[in-house]
Design a protein around this motif. Structure first.
Motif, PDB file in Angstrom:
ATOM      1  N   TRP A  74     -12.032 -50.126 -30.363  1.00 54.79           N
ATOM      2  CA  TRP A  74     -11.056 -49.495 -29.472  1.00 54.79           C
ATOM      3  C   TRP A  74     -10.982 -50.220 -28.130  1.00 54.79           C
ATOM      4  O   TRP A  74      -9.904 -50.547 -27.650  1.00 54.79           O
ATOM      5  N   PHE A  79      -7.019 -51.760 -32.722  1.00 59.06           N
ATOM      6  CA  PHE A  79      -6.704 -50.387 -33.107  1.00 59.06           C
ATOM      7  C   PHE A  79      -6.687 -50.172 -34.616  1.00 59.06           C
ATOM      8  O   PHE A  79      -7.073 -49.098 -35.077  1.00 59.06           O
ATOM      9  N   ASP A  83      -8.947 -47.397 -36.161  1.00 56.20           N
ATOM     10  CA  ASP A  83      -8.312 -46.334 -36.937  1.00 56.20           C
ATOM     11  C   ASP A  83      -8.964 -46.210 -38.310  1.00 56.20           C
ATOM     12  O   ASP A  83      -9.307 -45.105 -38.746  1.00 56.20           O
ATOM     13  N   ILE A 112      -4.780 -42.981 -31.352  1.00 56.07           N
ATOM     14  CA  ILE A 112      -4.256 -44.217 -31.950  1.00 56.07           C
ATOM     15  C   ILE A 112      -2.834 -43.997 -32.448  1.00 56.07           C
ATOM     16  O   ILE A 112      -1.937 -44.805 -32.188  1.00 56.07           O
TER      17      ILE A 112
END
Length: 174
Positions: A74, A79, A83, A112
């Motif tokens: 992160w 991302f 995720d 996200i």
């Protein structure tokens, strides 16, 4: 922190929970100092060890997995990786009945999704976070990651619920 890890390894052995916890803390400190490659390597190693020694559903293992996504992926803007790992962590936390990690993970997944402009998905994950009973951020209406949701009536309702739930006194123990 490195000296603590060395000392605990010497005294307790590599697979002791205190040694593993110290290794996790070292990874976190390294990540917070923006040495992401080293932090990722440390997290990956200790996560593998915790899965082997404690099991994949153990709270300490889940916490390390969550922190790997937060502190390395992160914070670097990776991302898709964050995720994927957060969704995996959420599923394991639910299986383990770990409301804290499930709540944190679902909130992070919502962040996200919101950053990616996926409003319905973000709102659904925020609902899951609140349903976990864990109020991650009572001021989520000010969370920069959720800025794309501001003004949406469902988001405003969820924000109000988070503030209301955070203001409730904790349950009394018997």
């Amino acid at each position: 922190m490195r000296r603590v890890v060395e000392g605990r390894t010497r005294v307790f052995g590599h697979d002791h929970v205190l040694t593993l916890g110290s290794e996790s803390l070292l990874a976190r400190v390294v990540g917070e100092n923006k040495r992401y490659d080293e932090a990722e390597e440390l997290y990956q190693k200790v996560l593998e060890d915790k899965r082997r020694v404690l099991g994949p559903l153990n709270a300490y293992t889940l916490s390390t997995q969550y922190n790997l996504a937060a502190t390395t992926y992160w914070d670097q803007g990776r991302f898709a990786e964050a995720d994927r790992l957060r969704r995996e962590t959420y599923g394991l936390a639910r299986k383990a009945s770990n409301a804290l990690i499930a709540g944190l993970s679902s909130y992070a997944i919502a962040c996200i999704a919101a950053r990616r402009g996926r409003k319905p998905e973000a709102l659904a994950w925020l609902r899951k976070s609140l349903d976990s009973g864990i109020v991650v951020d009572p001021a989520m209406d000010k969370d920069a990651d959720l800025a794309s949701l501001r003004g949406d009536p469902e988001f405003e309702r969820l924000s109000a619920a988070a503030r209301r739930d955070a203001a409730k006194p904790p349950p009394q123990s018997r």
